[in-house]
Design an enzyme around this catalytic site. Structure first.
Site, short mmCIF file in Angstrom:
data_model
loop_
_atom_site.label_atom_id
_atom_site.label_comp_id
_atom_site.label_asym_id
_atom_site.label_seq_id
_atom_site.Cartn_x
_atom_site.Cartn_y
_atom_site.Cartn_z
N LYS A 65 31.75 -7.63 -73.71
CA LYS A 65 30.46 -7.38 -74.37
C LYS A 65 30.55 -6.51 -75.63
CE LYS A 65 27.40 -7.92 -70.41
NZ LYS A 65 26.21 -7.43 -69.72
N ASP A 101 20.12 -8.12 -72.30
CA ASP A 101 20.20 -7.25 -71.11
C ASP A 101 19.07 -6.23 -71.12
OD1 ASP A 101 22.42 -8.35 -69.85
OD2 ASP A 101 23.83 -7.12 -71.00
#
Ligand code: ATR
Length: 271
Positions: A65, A101
């Site tokens: 990420k 997210d």
């Protein structure tokens, strides 16, 4: 047939294929979502591969990420601020990085409680906590970070305007919401928060979703708190990915059902 997938290491237990393929099917989108297991040393080549093969979009998970940021052509401003990308969209060969997210956390909590001016205790200061703390600050909450390694909590607190405490001090914590972001409780009956602390909170959310009701959530329920499981956030962040890729409204209930079914099947060892 458009191809989507997930890059991470490991990815074999991801619930995302079940969730996205169910959504594609339900809305008649001619697309497939698969697993792209990508070891750390192959990330650069994998990103080139997305361009070469015309993969339309990918989810990005641990451990890529953060490392993927410099490999992309364009970044969403929020992804840059969080320092993590969980979604790539291939826009005519240019790879655009976004972060959904934080929206997953934001939506999961906001549908239960108005966060503005509320005190939120965050347990953990890793990658998962970063997007969550960004979301909480966006929503106008006061954030207290409790972490085993105090320095990590302090670093996050400085970056996002929160306060940092060592995890041992959790026994004295109080607030409106408690958000658990560590891996404690994943496939084990353990909780990082002592039971007697829980009744001081209205809402308790766990990012761990295996089991769906972690020890923390079970004890929080018994203490009279409202609880939010980790799948809720997973489905919302996936829904926002689906929206970015297709421009369509995500069928969230269906995505939740598909993720739950996959979770059950994995538990029974049928994968
Ligand atoms: P992720 O990206 O999934 O958040 P991470 O960046 O490795 O993973 O962060 C894991 C988090 O869980 C950290 O807050 C970590 O605490 P440390 O910063 O002290 O390492 C926390 N964590 C992991 N195992 C833990 C344990 N047994 N007890 C308490 N905290 C733990």
């Amino acid at each position: 047939m458009n191809v989507y997938g997930i890059i991470g290491w490991p990815v074999s237990h991801s619930l995302s294929p079940a969730m996205h393929n169910a959504a594609f099917k339900a809305l008649g989108v001619k697309a497939l979502y698969g697993l792209f297991p990508t070891p750390p040393e192959a990330l650069k080549e994998a990103v080139s591969g997305l361009r070469a093969l015309g993969i339309r979009g990918v989810s990005v998970t641990i451990p890529h990420k953060e490392k993927i940021l410099p490999l992309l052509d364009e970044l969403d401003e929020v992804a840059l601020r969080i320092g993590a990308v969980n979604t790539v969209v291939n826009r005519e060969g240019r790879l655009y990085g976004a972060n959904t997210d934080w929206l997953g956390v934001y939506q999961a909590l906001s549908e239960r409680i108005s966060l503005k001016g509320k005190v939120v205790v965050v347990v953990g200061a890793g990658g998962a906590a970063r997007a969550a703390i960004f979301a909480l600050k966006e929503a106008g909450a006061e954030v207290l970070i409790y972490n085993r390694t105090l320095e990590r909590a302090e670093k996050l607190a400085r970056a996002f305007g929160a306060r940092a405490f060592p995890l041992e001090a959790i026994s004295r914590a109080e607030g409106d919401v408690l958000l658990q972001t560590t891996s404690v409780g994943l496939k084990e009956d353990r909780s990082p928060v002592p039971e007697e602390v829980l009744s001081r909170f209205k809402v308790v959310m766990d990012m761990v979703y295996q089991p769906l009701e972690t020890r923390l959530l079970r004890e929080a329920r018994q203490a009279g708190c409202e609880t939010i499981d980790g799948l809720t956030m997973l489905v919302y962040q996936g829904g926002e990915q689906f929206r970015l890729w297709t421009g369509l409204e995500p069928p969230l209930d269906l995505m939740r059902q598909a993720a739950e079914k996959e979770l059950e099947e994995q538990k029974d060892g049928k994968f």
